[in-house]
Design a protein around this motif. Structure first.
Motif, short mmCIF file in Angstrom:
data_model
loop_
_atom_site.label_atom_id
_atom_site.label_comp_id
_atom_site.label_asym_id
_atom_site.label_seq_id
_atom_site.Cartn_x
_atom_site.Cartn_y
_atom_site.Cartn_z
N LEU A 26 10.56 10.33 -14.93
CA LEU A 26 10.40 10.25 -14.09
C LEU A 26 11.15 8.61 -12.84
O LEU A 26 11.65 8.93 -11.99
CB LEU A 26 9.06 10.51 -13.67
CG LEU A 26 8.71 11.28 -14.14
CD1 LEU A 26 7.12 11.93 -13.60
CD2 LEU A 26 9.50 12.99 -13.94
N SER A 27 11.00 8.16 -13.36
CA SER A 27 11.45 7.04 -13.52
C SER A 27 11.92 5.88 -13.92
O SER A 27 11.50 5.81 -15.44
CB SER A 27 10.39 5.38 -12.82
OG SER A 27 10.22 4.78 -12.14
N ASP A 28 12.80 5.06 -14.09
CA ASP A 28 13.30 3.64 -14.61
C ASP A 28 12.27 2.77 -15.17
O ASP A 28 11.94 2.37 -16.36
CB ASP A 28 14.50 3.29 -14.38
CG ASP A 28 15.77 4.31 -15.17
OD1 ASP A 28 15.63 5.24 -15.40
OD2 ASP A 28 16.56 3.78 -14.00
N THR A 29 10.88 2.92 -14.56
CA THR A 29 10.18 1.62 -14.87
C THR A 29 9.06 2.22 -14.50
O THR A 29 8.31 2.92 -13.35
CB THR A 29 10.15 0.57 -13.57
OG1 THR A 29 11.41 0.30 -13.74
CG2 THR A 29 9.03 -0.73 -14.27
N VAL A 30 8.09 2.10 -16.22
CA VAL A 30 6.31 3.45 -16.22
C VAL A 30 5.24 1.72 -16.52
O VAL A 30 6.38 1.14 -17.14
CB VAL A 30 6.51 3.74 -17.14
CG1 VAL A 30 5.43 4.58 -16.67
CG2 VAL A 30 7.71 5.45 -15.86
N GLY A 47 -5.34 4.42 -16.82
CA GLY A 47 -5.65 4.97 -17.60
C GLY A 47 -5.75 4.41 -19.31
O GLY A 47 -5.67 3.84 -19.54
N PRO A 48 -6.78 5.16 -19.85
CA PRO A 48 -6.69 4.11 -21.73
C PRO A 48 -5.01 3.73 -22.33
O PRO A 48 -4.82 4.66 -21.87
CB PRO A 48 -7.60 5.31 -22.59
CG PRO A 48 -8.29 6.07 -21.92
CD PRO A 48 -7.42 6.25 -20.68
N LEU A 49 -4.84 2.80 -22.73
CA LEU A 49 -3.32 2.56 -22.93
C LEU A 49 -2.90 3.52 -24.12
O LEU A 49 -1.76 3.90 -24.12
CB LEU A 49 -3.70 1.33 -23.95
CG LEU A 49 -2.30 0.55 -24.29
CD1 LEU A 49 -1.44 0.60 -23.21
CD2 LEU A 49 -2.43 -0.47 -25.29
N ALA A 50 -3.80 4.18 -24.92
CA ALA A 50 -3.54 5.31 -26.10
C ALA A 50 -3.25 6.75 -25.36
O ALA A 50 -1.88 7.44 -25.88
CB ALA A 50 -4.20 5.54 -27.15
N ILE A 51 -3.89 6.72 -24.30
CA ILE A 51 -3.44 7.76 -24.09
C ILE A 51 -1.49 7.38 -22.49
O ILE A 51 -1.14 9.09 -22.38
CB ILE A 51 -4.92 8.57 -22.71
CG1 ILE A 51 -5.55 9.11 -23.69
CG2 ILE A 51 -4.52 10.25 -21.67
CD1 ILE A 51 -5.44 10.17 -24.28
N PHE A 52 -1.78 6.38 -22.08
CA PHE A 52 -0.77 6.24 -21.41
C PHE A 52 0.72 6.06 -22.56
O PHE A 52 2.01 7.01 -21.54
CB PHE A 52 -0.87 4.49 -21.12
CG PHE A 52 0.59 4.33 -20.31
CD1 PHE A 52 1.41 4.69 -19.17
CD2 PHE A 52 1.35 3.27 -21.48
CE1 PHE A 52 2.42 3.88 -18.92
CE2 PHE A 52 2.42 2.63 -20.99
CZ PHE A 52 2.87 3.48 -19.70
N LYS A 53 0.35 5.75 -24.06
CA LYS A 53 1.54 5.94 -24.69
C LYS A 53 2.09 7.96 -24.79
O LYS A 53 3.33 7.87 -25.00
CB LYS A 53 1.11 5.30 -25.76
CG LYS A 53 1.30 3.60 -26.08
CD LYS A 53 0.70 2.77 -27.24
CE LYS A 53 0.62 1.49 -27.37
NZ LYS A 53 0.11 1.28 -28.33
N ARG A 54 0.77 7.88 -25.00
CA ARG A 54 1.51 9.95 -25.33
C ARG A 54 2.31 10.24 -23.53
O ARG A 54 3.21 11.14 -24.11
CB ARG A 54 0.35 10.47 -25.28
CG ARG A 54 0.55 11.84 -25.33
CD ARG A 54 -1.26 12.63 -25.61
NE ARG A 54 -0.77 14.11 -25.11
CZ ARG A 54 -1.50 15.05 -25.38
NH1 ARG A 54 -3.07 14.64 -25.20
NH2 ARG A 54 -1.21 15.77 -24.63
N ALA A 55 2.11 9.74 -22.71
CA ALA A 55 2.41 10.14 -21.42
C ALA A 55 4.00 9.96 -20.89
O ALA A 55 4.47 10.49 -20.48
CB ALA A 55 1.27 9.80 -19.91
N LEU A 56 3.88 9.10 -21.86
CA LEU A 56 5.06 8.23 -21.82
C LEU A 56 6.36 8.58 -21.43
O LEU A 56 7.38 8.18 -20.89
CB LEU A 56 4.91 5.93 -22.41
CG LEU A 56 5.71 5.21 -22.05
CD1 LEU A 56 5.88 5.10 -20.81
CD2 LEU A 56 5.81 4.10 -22.52
N PRO A 57 7.12 8.65 -22.84
CA PRO A 57 8.32 10.21 -22.56
C PRO A 57 8.35 11.34 -21.65
O PRO A 57 9.47 10.74 -21.01
CB PRO A 57 8.19 11.04 -23.81
CG PRO A 57 7.04 10.83 -24.65
CD PRO A 57 6.00 9.42 -24.28
N VAL A 58 7.64 11.51 -21.20
CA VAL A 58 7.02 11.86 -19.70
C VAL A 58 7.83 11.24 -19.06
O VAL A 58 8.66 11.55 -17.44
CB VAL A 58 6.43 13.50 -19.71
CG1 VAL A 58 6.52 14.65 -18.47
CG2 VAL A 58 6.48 13.97 -20.62
#
Length: 180
Positions: free
Chosen positions: A167-171, A152-163
């Motif tokens: 869930l995993s140590d590697t995202v 998905g878009p990088l900006a949206i990925f960055k928004r999802a990153l804290p959540v």
């Protein structure tokens, strides 16, 4: 999964919903709740619903209710099986029909990429955002998520990153997905 306790309060003030919790989703939902998010769950399995409701989760009666309760927040989809499309896009109380603007959906289902384009378009029509992600599991412990690979878009990925970091140590954001 990131269970080090470092994330306590990391998601405080956030609303996160889970559509489908089972052997993989339950520990994920527990991590999100432990990180401080208001955590809403939907599961078709009564025993799972009631166990999680007793543990401090907000129980929802449908995917549509998850979308209502987490407006502008994050929704994680783990529901599988043949009725998953009815929960997400086709049924009477499906998720996509009631998505609110700026809600972020991360589809963590196995094989989710097959419907990703149509779901992304429907989410876009609502002003919401749709990401798909692959769960990489360890062979020795199939219920353990070793890595999450996100499309998905990088900006949206960055928004999802804290959540997702809960869930995993590697995202990882996959190469070439910036323009998705």
């Amino acid at each position: 999964m990131n269970t080090s306790g470092e994330g306590m309060g990391l998601l405080k003030g956030m609303a996160v919903g889970f559509v489908g919790v089972g052997p993989t989703g339950t520990p994920m939902a527990r991590n999100i709740l432990s990180a401080g998010a208001s955590t809403f769950i939907y599961s078709r399995t009564p025993s799972i619903r009631y166990e999680l409701a007793r543990s401090g989760f907000h129980l929802c009666q449908s995917p549509a209710e998850i979308a209502e309760k987490t407006a502008g927040g994050t929704i994680l989809i783990l529901a599988g099986g043949s009725d998953a499309p009815s929960l997400i896009a086709e049924g009477e109380d499906n998720l996509l029909d009631v998505l609110h603007p700026d809600t972020l959906v991360v589809d963590l289902r196995t094989g989710a990429q097959t419907q990703a384009e149509s779901y992304t378009l429907r989410a876009d029509e609502k002003g919401a955002h749709w990401l798909t992600a692959e769960l990489v599991r360890t062979k020795s412990a199939p219920d353990t998520v070793q890595e999450i690979r996100v499309h998905g878009p990088l900006a949206i990925f960055k928004r999802a990153l804290p959540v997702l970091n809960c869930l995993s140590d590697t995202v990882r954001h996959l190469e070439g997905a910036e323009n998705s």
